[in-house]
Scaffold this active site. Structure first.
Site, mmCIF file in Angstrom:
data_model
loop_
_atom_site.group_PDB
_atom_site.id
_atom_site.type_symbol
_atom_site.label_atom_id
_atom_site.label_comp_id
_atom_site.label_asym_id
_atom_site.label_seq_id
_atom_site.Cartn_x
_atom_site.Cartn_y
_atom_site.Cartn_z
ATOM 1 N N LYS A 126 0.817 -1.213 0.000
ATOM 2 C CA LYS A 126 0.000 0.000 0.000
ATOM 3 C C LYS A 126 0.852 1.265 0.000
ATOM 4 C CE LYS A 126 -4.474 -1.530 1.493
ATOM 5 N NZ LYS A 126 -5.647 -1.297 2.312
ATOM 6 N N LYS A 209 -5.060 -8.990 -6.248
ATOM 7 C CA LYS A 209 -6.307 -9.164 -5.502
ATOM 8 C C LYS A 209 -7.392 -8.214 -6.014
ATOM 9 C CE LYS A 209 -6.892 -7.237 -1.394
ATOM 10 N NZ LYS A 209 -7.219 -6.897 0.003
ATOM 11 N N LYS A 212 -11.373 -2.865 -3.566
ATOM 12 C CA LYS A 212 -12.283 -1.733 -3.754
ATOM 13 C C LYS A 212 -11.537 -0.467 -4.121
ATOM 14 C CE LYS A 212 -13.738 -2.204 0.911
ATOM 15 N NZ LYS A 212 -12.580 -2.433 1.778
HETATM 16 N N1 AQP Z 1 -10.208 -10.048 -3.173
HETATM 17 C C1 AQP Z 1 -10.555 -10.573 -2.004
HETATM 18 N N2 AQP Z 1 -10.762 -11.901 -1.885
HETATM 19 C C2 AQP Z 1 -11.139 -12.456 -0.709
HETATM 20 N N3 AQP Z 1 -11.316 -11.730 0.417
HETATM 21 C C3 AQP Z 1 -11.110 -10.406 0.345
HETATM 22 N N4 AQP Z 1 -11.201 -9.427 1.246
HETATM 23 C C4 AQP Z 1 -10.908 -8.239 0.672
HETATM 24 N N5 AQP Z 1 -10.620 -8.420 -0.620
HETATM 25 C C5 AQP Z 1 -10.731 -9.760 -0.854
HETATM 26 C C6 AQP Z 1 -11.556 -9.637 2.644
HETATM 27 O O1 AQP Z 1 -12.537 -8.682 2.988
HETATM 28 C C7 AQP Z 1 -12.351 -8.326 4.354
HETATM 29 C C8 AQP Z 1 -12.347 -6.846 4.475
HETATM 30 O O2 AQP Z 1 -11.248 -6.287 3.802
HETATM 31 P P1 AQP Z 1 -10.953 -4.750 3.988
HETATM 32 O O3 AQP Z 1 -11.903 -3.969 3.194
HETATM 33 O O4 AQP Z 1 -10.931 -4.365 5.397
HETATM 34 O O5 AQP Z 1 -9.494 -4.577 3.518
HETATM 35 P P2 AQP Z 1 -8.763 -5.113 2.295
HETATM 36 O O6 AQP Z 1 -8.428 -6.536 2.486
HETATM 37 O O7 AQP Z 1 -7.596 -4.223 2.120
HETATM 38 O O8 AQP Z 1 -9.846 -4.989 1.118
HETATM 39 P P3 AQP Z 1 -9.784 -4.122 -0.146
HETATM 40 O O9 AQP Z 1 -11.051 -4.305 -0.885
HETATM 41 O O10 AQP Z 1 -8.522 -4.431 -0.900
HETATM 42 O O11 AQP Z 1 -9.760 -2.661 0.450
HETATM 43 P P4 AQP Z 1 -8.784 -1.489 0.096
HETATM 44 O O12 AQP Z 1 -8.816 -1.401 -1.388
HETATM 45 O O13 AQP Z 1 -9.345 -0.281 0.756
HETATM 46 O O14 AQP Z 1 -7.444 -1.857 0.629
HETATM 47 C C9 AQP Z 1 -11.068 -8.978 4.844
HETATM 48 O O15 AQP Z 1 -11.410 -10.140 5.559
HETATM 49 C C10 AQP Z 1 -10.386 -9.344 3.565
HETATM 50 O O16 AQP Z 1 -9.557 -10.486 3.736
#
Ligand code: AQP
Length: 349
Positions: A126, A209, A212
């Site tokens: 990040k 991955k 969002k």
């Molecule tokens: N692509 C994914 N596949 C499976 N699980 C996922 N999670 C996120 N993306 C995937 C799971 O969703 C939960 C919440 O995640 P988060 O929003 O707190 O943080 P993150 O993992 O960093 O998700 P994003 O979508 O990638 O957010 P941003 O873009 O803001 O960093 C967790 O249990 C995660 O494992």
């Protein structure tokens, strides 16, 4: 005694309690749904005590527009409820309304070691090339996550594969705290990383991955996408020219193909082998529309319900406020005990 039986006996005094959270840093994706939300609902329905949180303090570790953050916090809460979280059976709230998270995070900042934090791959991903410009909060993110979990003495945390390393750190913090203060106070929490979709990948790049915050909207399915957008995104999803194979092993080295098959299996609630038994020999031209239809049938009721819930944000705020009071009732006594263990004088009336 082996390490696992040792740990099982250590955790046996803690009643089973699930904690997990999602950042309101954007709209929910299919990755969040399959990797997290869907499984949160399953845990709730198994009758285990479940505590779920919109982690807004994690979200501000990277810049968030205040008005958008408020909107997204309510929208993610609507997503939880629309996906099947019952705010009576589960505790549903946003992190900043329960101060124990920030308080315990500070204590954990003093327990965690720099060497441990330096190994965290999510910070490296990040922060990107310019680490000097990253916030201190982004660096300390895993200590706040440990506090989220351990403020409730949570024994199990359902997450996607990307959070495995942070869960390991949570366990290390609990073990070090217990050792340093010679107590058996924090459980050594177990990650629950299960199912066909623990790592849903980007539709544009099977090595990344689905996220969002990916700049490309075509890389992800949003829970609020309509049927046309879902069909278009799957139609344009990157794949290879080969037909679907007969068995899961033959998906090795075909990241994009494997991702679409995993998504299908997770949405349908079946094994990957079953999907391949049905589609082996067919090309993606035939498979993608079937996948899109399945995704629409699962997601469109959720999206419609989210839309209804967002008509009354006052009600969402009341749900979050009530959830925060219930969360605080668990976390506050744990926090006070923690202050006592650490040696802080607590003399206010
Ligand atoms: N692509 C994914 N596949 C499976 N699980 C996922 N999670 C996120 N993306 C995937 C799971 O969703 C939960 C919440 O995640 P988060 O929003 O707190 O943080 P993150 O993992 O960093 O998700 P994003 O979508 O990638 O957010 P941003 O873009 O803001 O960093 C967790 O249990 C995660 O494992």
């Amino acid at each position: 005694m082996t390490a696992s039986t040792d740990q099982a006996s250590q955790n046996s005094r803690f009643a089973p309690r699930i904690f997990s959270g999602i950042q309101p840093s954007g709209g929910l994706t299919l990755g969040n749904y399959l990797g997290a939300l869907k499984r949160f609902v399953e845990k709730q329905d198994e009758g285990i005590e479940t505590v779920y949180c919109m982690v807004d303090m994690h979200a501000i570790t990277v810049w968030q527009d205040p008005a958008r953050l408020r909107q997204q916090t309510r929208e993610v809460a609507a997503g939880f409820i629309a996906a099947g979280i019952d705010p009576e059976r589960s505790i549903l709230f946003n992190q900043s309304q329960v101060t124990a998270h920030a308080e315990l995070a500070w204590i954990f900042n003093c327990v965690a070691r720099m060497g441990w934090m330096n190994r965290m791959t999510q910070f490296k991903d990040k922060a990107g090339k310019d680490k000097e410009a990253a916030s201190l909060g982004l660096y300390a993110y895993p200590a706040l996550m440990a506090a989220d979990i351990l403020a409730y003495h949570a024994t199990h945390v359902p997450v996607g594969e990307d959070q495995r390393q942070h869960l390991e750190l949570t366990r290390d913090i609990a073990i070090k705290f217990n050792h340093d203060y010679d107590v058996d106070f924090f459980p050594v929490t177990e990650p629950l990383i299960e199912g066909a979709a623990t790592r849903v990948m980007s539709l544009r790049d099977g090595t990344k991955k689905m996220s969002k915050s990916d700049p490309s909207d075509m890389s992800r399915i949003n829970l609020t996408d309509d049927a046309d957008a879902i069909a278009q995104k799957f139609r344009k999803a990157r794949t290879d020219p080969d037909p679907l194979p007969e068995g899961p092993d033959a998906l090795e080295g075909r990241a994009e193909a494997r991702n679409l098959v995993n998504i299908y299996a997770a949405l349908a609630g079946v094994e990957v082998a079953q999907v391949l038994a049905e589609y082996a020999g067919q090309g993606f031209g035939a498979f993608k529309p079937r996948l899109a239809d399945l995704a629409v049938s699962v997601l469109s009721p959720i999206s419609a319900r989210m839309g209804e819930l967002m008509q009354d944000t006052g009600e969402i705020d009341r749900i979050l406020g009530r959830g925060a009071e219930r969360a605080d009732a668990i976390a506050r006594p744990i926090m006070e005990q923690c202050y006592d263990i650490v040696g802080m004088v607590r003399s206010r009336g």
